[in-house]
Structures are given as structure tokens and as C-alpha cells.
Enzyme design. Structure first.
Site, PDB file in Angstrom:
ATOM      1  N   ASP A  73      -2.940  -7.483  -1.780  1.00 33.67           N
ATOM      2  CA  ASP A  73      -3.721  -6.481  -1.047  1.00 33.67           C
ATOM      3  C   ASP A  73      -5.084  -6.982  -0.594  1.00 33.67           C
ATOM      4  OD1 ASP A  73      -4.099  -4.372   0.733  1.00 33.67           O
ATOM      5  OD2 ASP A  73      -3.849  -3.020  -0.773  1.00 33.67           O
ATOM      6  N   ASP A  90      -7.548  -3.215  10.691  1.00 39.71           N
ATOM      7  CA  ASP A  90      -8.001  -4.194   9.583  1.00 39.71           C
ATOM      8  C   ASP A  90      -8.332  -5.540  10.554  1.00 39.71           C
ATOM      9  OD1 ASP A  90      -8.682  -4.565   6.994  1.00 39.71           O
ATOM     10  OD2 ASP A  90      -6.896  -5.424   6.567  1.00 39.71           O
ATOM     11  N   LYS A 138       0.726  -1.328   0.145  1.00 40.88           N
ATOM     12  CA  LYS A 138       0.039   0.009  -0.107  1.00 40.88           C
ATOM     13  C   LYS A 138       0.851   1.140   0.068  1.00 40.88           C
ATOM     14  CE  LYS A 138      -3.684  -2.049   2.625  1.00 40.88           C
ATOM     15  NZ  LYS A 138      -5.130  -1.650   1.800  1.00 40.88           N
ATOM     16  N   ARG A 149     -10.389 -11.573   1.902  1.00 44.94           N
ATOM     17  CA  ARG A 149     -11.221 -12.543   1.111  1.00 44.94           C
ATOM     18  C   ARG A 149     -10.577 -13.861   1.213  1.00 44.94           C
ATOM     19  NH1 ARG A 149     -11.588  -8.748  -4.008  1.00 44.94           N
ATOM     20  NH2 ARG A 149     -11.290  -7.410  -2.703  1.00 44.94           N
TER      21      ARG A 149
HETATM   22  N1  BES Z   1      -8.295  -3.667   4.464  1.00 44.53           N
HETATM   23  C1  BES Z   1      -8.344  -3.285   2.958  1.00 44.53           C
HETATM   24  C2  BES Z   1      -9.680  -2.422   2.818  1.00 44.53           C
HETATM   25  C3  BES Z   1      -9.804  -1.139   3.201  1.00 44.53           C
HETATM   26  C4  BES Z   1      -8.880  -0.154   2.679  1.00 44.53           C
HETATM   27  C5  BES Z   1     -10.400  -0.816   4.251  1.00 44.53           C
HETATM   28  C6  BES Z   1      -8.940   1.209   3.278  1.00 44.53           C
HETATM   29  C7  BES Z   1     -10.658   0.526   4.937  1.00 44.53           C
HETATM   30  C8  BES Z   1      -9.763   1.407   4.118  1.00 44.53           C
HETATM   31  C9  BES Z   1      -8.647  -4.633   2.063  1.00 44.53           C
HETATM   32  O1  BES Z   1      -7.569  -5.494   2.544  1.00 44.53           O
HETATM   33  C10 BES Z   1      -7.713  -3.989   0.804  1.00 44.53           C
HETATM   34  O2  BES Z   1      -6.685  -3.603   0.733  1.00 44.53           O
HETATM   35  N2  BES Z   1      -8.610  -4.134  -0.108  1.00 44.53           N
HETATM   36  C11 BES Z   1      -8.331  -3.638  -1.433  1.00 44.53           C
HETATM   37  C12 BES Z   1      -9.083  -4.458  -2.444  1.00 44.53           C
HETATM   38  C13 BES Z   1      -8.404  -4.390  -3.928  1.00 44.53           C
HETATM   39  C14 BES Z   1      -6.809  -4.691  -3.951  1.00 44.53           C
HETATM   40  C15 BES Z   1      -9.248  -5.465  -4.642  1.00 44.53           C
HETATM   41  C16 BES Z   1      -8.905  -2.433  -1.817  1.00 44.53           C
HETATM   42  O3  BES Z   1      -9.989  -1.893  -1.275  1.00 44.53           O
HETATM   43  O4  BES Z   1      -8.119  -1.300  -2.312  1.00 44.53           O
HETATM   44 ZN    ZN Z   2      -7.186  -5.756   4.374  1.00 40.24          ZN
HETATM   45 MN    MN Z   3      -5.465  -5.319   1.921  1.00 39.45          MN
END
Ligand code: BES
Ligand code: ZN
Ligand code: MN
Length: 493
Positions: A349, A290, A279, A353
Site C-alpha cells: 500500500d 489517488d 486497505k 513512492r
Molecule cells: N494513497 C495512499 C495515501 C492516502 C490515504 C491518501 C488516505 C489519502 C487518504 C497511499 O498510497 C497509502 O496507502 N499510504 C500508506 C503508506 C503506509 C502503508 C506506509 C498510508 O498512508 O497508510
Molecule cells: Zn496511494
Molecule cells: Mn497506497
């Protein structure tokens, strides 16, 4: 803080340091107001007339003792039209009163809050402890100077109606248990990742188990997860020095110990760096949150045990950490999940899931009545619903409707998003059964589509709490959502 309720028509007889008196708009004031007006020789009606005491929603006026024959401080609070006094109006009034009471360091109050609109008094009784706890909550474990303990210790409420008393008292007690559960969830969720890893979640779980004989707690470490072929879950944790541990909290409250349980599965990423698909650094600190799904499960299980609900419930905290390392899983890897379904990793990231899919397969063994997973799953959910609504998806319309209805009752908002087959196209893979990331468009829904491939054997709902589980900025901290909504859902069962 202690809450109690009494059946009394005479508020001025109460020993409290401060009497809180609700002022509704219109000519007819309550018996309490008349009572106080009499004992102050008409002072109150005079002040209402002059506009110094107002029925404007949430407006407070404090009168000090010793003036005009007063033995106690009097705090008047505007409530607008009594017949419109519902949960959202009450919330504003409660916040205004509690802030004023805390600012003036008042220790105990007696309040006619539950007499304003009897139609909503039961619901308001349940909310009161939660709203108060929300205002007084402090996370100062890591501050060298601790926050002062709030002055207020006792809140006494009234009813005119003896028959109402048991219901109101029971709701007030429920509200206190829910408030405690929310505070517990916040405490765990606020823990930084250098303290709170999967082992910490497991230890917390074991402690909860020691407090309640109705709870049985089991922890599965990496060896056990490997024996179960939970390869997607394990892949996510492979780059971390901290062991992946799945903590299982079982509660058997139903008369029939074999009755089908409700199962809650919480995403417990104690830190999500993104892994190899790392990230950006701005805001990455917030990925300590998280694990809010797991913290929610913990709080709900505590409440379930304290409420002694007559149902069976299983809570899972899927503890794990997503880190970049020579041993990390990579984009392009193909994982064989516990269910046998293969997954092409597009983005490391999209790890939540992968952890959840194996946990969701694992819980098939419970022959569940319903499974609800709770996860800070997608940034896209914040785009869709902002920070106000939790996203609800699933494979059963009735379950989704029950959750949305519980969220309304609990004042813990949630909104359903559609997951029809059109979205499933986006998670097709050329070399495996599915991909773990379906692109930007409809990201919350395609994440749910991914999970739906692992939940075909039971009724399932998915709560995306990415926007609701914590606040950023000056008020950075966990919110304890959606604990209230889930407890309400279980109470409704
Ligand atoms: N934990 C994150 C989702 C998240 C991001 C929650 C910011 C709250 C604030 C999750 O694991 C994640 O990184 N999701 C990605 C998925 C994508 C790579 C398909 C996202 O939301 O960008
Ligand atoms: Zn996450
Ligand atoms: Mn993630």
C-alpha cells in the site's frame, strides 16, 4: 462566465441588472455609495443609519428595482474596515455576493469590489474568477438529471484609476485561466476508476497536446517502461488489468528552447486498493482520487500553455493502478529501481513512492532547474496538517520557501515539514538498500525521505496533497488543489 473591468466613477450609469455596492465601516462611504444615495433621494444613508444596510463582513441586503427611483436591483454587501480588506476578507464577501446573486437568478452584475482597498485589488482581481468558479462548479457527468446552468453570465468591475486598469485586467484574465485549470483538474480527478485509468490520462494528455501547438505529448507504455528498467513503477501496476502508462507533456515557452525546464511529476494511481496489503473497505472508494497529483499536473500544463509562460516546463502523469491479483507484487519482494537502488517491499500500500521514484529518476534526463512532485502520498499527512495545508518537503530550502510563499499569494495553503537525516534511519532495510514503508511515526516525512534517495541530482520539492486534494462526506469531490499554488510558483519564475 465573463469578467471585465472598466474605468468609471459612475456606477449608476451601468446597464447591469444588479449593482453590487460595498459598504465599509466608518463615516466615509465611497463615491459609488454617494452617487446611489443621491439618485435615491437619501434612501441609502437612511438605511445605513437604521442598520438595515450593514458593514458587517459578508452581510448582504438586496433592494429591488422600481422602489425609490431605482432602475436596477441594488445589492449592498458589508466589507468591514476598508483598510483591512485583504484576500481572506474578500473571499468571504465574494462568496456571500455570488451565493445571493445565484439564489436570485440575477444574470449580470456591476460591482465596485476592486475599489474598496486598492492595495489589495490586484490580488483580489486574480482570485475573483477562481472563487466564482469554485461556487458554480458541478460534476454532473454521471447524473441523469443535469444541474441547472448558473444564471450569472457577466461580472463588470470598476477602477477609479486609469493607470491601474491594465494590471487589473491582466490579473482578471490570469484568474480566469487559473479558474479554468482548477476546473479541468477537478473534472479529471472526479472521474471514477472504471473510466479513468492510465490510458484515459494518456488520452486526455494527447487531447491537450492537440489543442496547443506549444505542447508535445509522449506516452510510455509497459514495454517502454520495462526497457527503461522502471521496475518499481511496473511492479505496482502488475496486479492490474489496466496498463501502466507514463504520460509526458512538454512545454517549451522560453526563448532558449534548451533552457533548463521546471519539471512536475504527478502521482497518478487511478485506483489504490492497497494491493496485497489491501486497505479496509470503508472509504476505499475515495482511492479513485489517488490520481489527483496527475490531474494537478494536467491542469497546470493547460494553464502554462494558455498563459504562454516564457519558461520551459515538463509535466509527467505517472498513471498506474494498484490491485491485488495472482500477478501482484508482494510484501517481501525486493525491487531494483531504475536508479539501481534496491527496495524491500514492506507494504504494497506504500505504492505511490515506488511509482514516483522511477519517474523521478527518469526526469534526470531533462537536466531540470527544479523538480516538484505532487502526490496523495500518505494518510499521515492528514494527521499532521488536516485538510487545510498541503505538506511541503524537499532538498532545497529556497525552493521550499518559494513554494510556501506562492501558496500564500494564491490562497492555496502549504506548510513545510522537516526532513533531516534522523528520519532516514526509519527506511533502512536488512536485506535491500531501503524499505518502502518506514512505520507509523512521521509517516509523511519518511515517505519524503524515500523519495529523497532518488532526487539527489537536482533541486527537488515534494507536495503531499493527501489532505487537500479532495473533500469527503456531503461535499465529496476533488478540490483542484494545489493547482493555484503551482501556477503562482511558475508565474513567479
Ligand atoms: N494513497 C495512499 C495515501 C492516502 C490515504 C491518501 C488516505 C489519502 C487518504 C497511499 O498510497 C497509502 O496507502 N499510504 C500508506 C503508506 C503506509 C502503508 C506506509 C498510508 O498512508 O497508510
Ligand atoms: Zn496511494
Ligand atoms: Mn497506497
Amino acid at each position: 462566465m465573463e469578467f471585465q473591468i472598466k474605468n468609471s466613477a459612475i456606477i449608476t450609469k451601468q446597464k447591469a441588472e444588479c449593482l453590487v455596492i460595498s459598504i465599509a465601516s466608518g463615516k466615509n462611504q465611497s463615491d459609488f455609495v454617494k452617487d446611489i444615495d443621491n439618485s435615491t433621494h437619501g434612501l441609502v444613508s437612511q438605511l445605513i443609519k437604521s442598520g438595515d444596510i450593514s458593514s458587517e463582513l459578508g452581510r448582504t441586503t438586496l433592494l429591488y428595482a422600481n422602489s425609490n427611483n431605482l432602475k436596477q436591483k441594488l445589492l449592498f454587501v458589508g466589507c468591514d474596515k476598508a483598510k483591512n480588506f485583504d484576500l481572506s476578507q474578500a473571499k468571504k464577501v465574494i462568496q456571500a455576493v455570488i451565493k445571493e446573486v445565484l439564489a436570485k437568478k440575477i444574470k449580470n452584475i456591476a460591482w465596485d469590489l476592486l475599489t474598496i482597498n486598492q492595495a489589495n485589488s490586484a490580488q483580489i482581481a486574480k482570485q475573483l474568477p477562481q472563487i466564482v468558479s469554485d461556487i458554480t462548479y458541478q460534476f454532473d457527468e454521471f447524473k441523469t438529471t443535469k444541474a441547472p446552468v448558473p444564471s450569472l453570465t457577466n461580472v463588470t468591475l470598476f477602477t477609479h484609476n486609469e493607470n491601474e486598469l491594465p494590471q487589473l485586467a491582466s490579473n482578471l484574465l490570469q484568474g480566469q485561466i487559473i479558474a479554468d485549470a482548477i476546473a479541468t483538474t477537478k473534472n479529471i480527478a472526479n472521474m471514477p476508476s472504471n473510466v479513468c485509468n492510465a490510458k484515459y490520462l494518456a488520452d486526455q494528455g494527447k487531447q491537450l497536446g492537440k489543442l496547443h501547438s506549444s505542447l508535445k505529448v509522449t506516452c510510455l507504455g509497459e514495454d517502454e517502461l520495462a526497457k527503461l528498467s522502471m521496475n518499481a513503477y511496473l511492479a505496482v501496476g502488475r496486479g492490474s488489468e489496466n496498463e501502466s502508462i507514463m504520460t509526458i507533456i512538454e512545454y517549451a515557452g522560453a526563448k532558449d528552447k534548451q533552457a533548463k525546464p521546471y519539471v512536475l511529476v504527478g502521482k497518478g494511481l487511478t485506483f489504490d486498493s492497497g494491493g496485497i496489503s489491501i486497505k479496509p473497505s470503508a472509504g476505499m472508494d475515495e482511492m479513485k482520487y489517488d490520481m489527483c497529483g496527475a490531474a494537478t499536473v494536467y491542469g497546470v500544463m493547460q494553464a502554462v500553455a494558455e498563459l504562454k509562460l516564457p519558461i520551459n516546463v515538463v509535466g509527467i502523469m505517472a498513471g498506474c493502478e494498484n490491485m491485488p491479483d495472482g500477478n501482484s507484487y508482494r510484501p517481501g519482494d525486493i525491487l531494483t529501481t531504475m536508479s539501481g537502488t534496491t527496495v524491500e517491499v514492506i507494504n504494497t500500500d506504500a505504492e505511490g513512492r515506488l511509482v514516483l521514484c522511477d519517474a523521478l529518476t527518469y526526469v534526470e534526463r531533462y537536466n531540470p532547474k527544479a523538480v516538484i512532485d505532487i502526490a496523495t502520498l500518505t494518510g499521515a499527512c492528514i494527521v499532521a496538517l488536516g485538510h487545510h495545508y498541503t505538506g511541503v518537503m524537499g532538498n532545497n530550502d529556497q525552493l521550499i520557501a518559494q513554494l510556501v510563499s506562492a501558496s500564500q499569494k494564491a490562497g492555496d495553503k502549504a506548510w513545510a515539514l522537516p526532513i533531516d537525516n534522523d528520519f532516514q534511519e526509519q527506511i533502512k532495510s536488512t536485506c535491500a538498500d531501503i524499505v518502502n514503508a518506514g512505520g507509523r511515526d512521521g509517516g509523511t516525512i519518511t515517505a519524503a525521505c524515500f523519495l529523497s534517495r532518488f532526487t539527489e541530482k537536482y533541486q527537488w520539492a515534494h507536495l503531499d496533497i493527501a489532505g487537500t486534494a479532495w473533500s469527503s462526506g456531503a461535499k465529496k469531490g476533488a478540490t483542484g488543489r494545489p493547482v493555484a499554488m503551482l501556477i503562482q510558483y511558475l508565474l513567479d519564475q
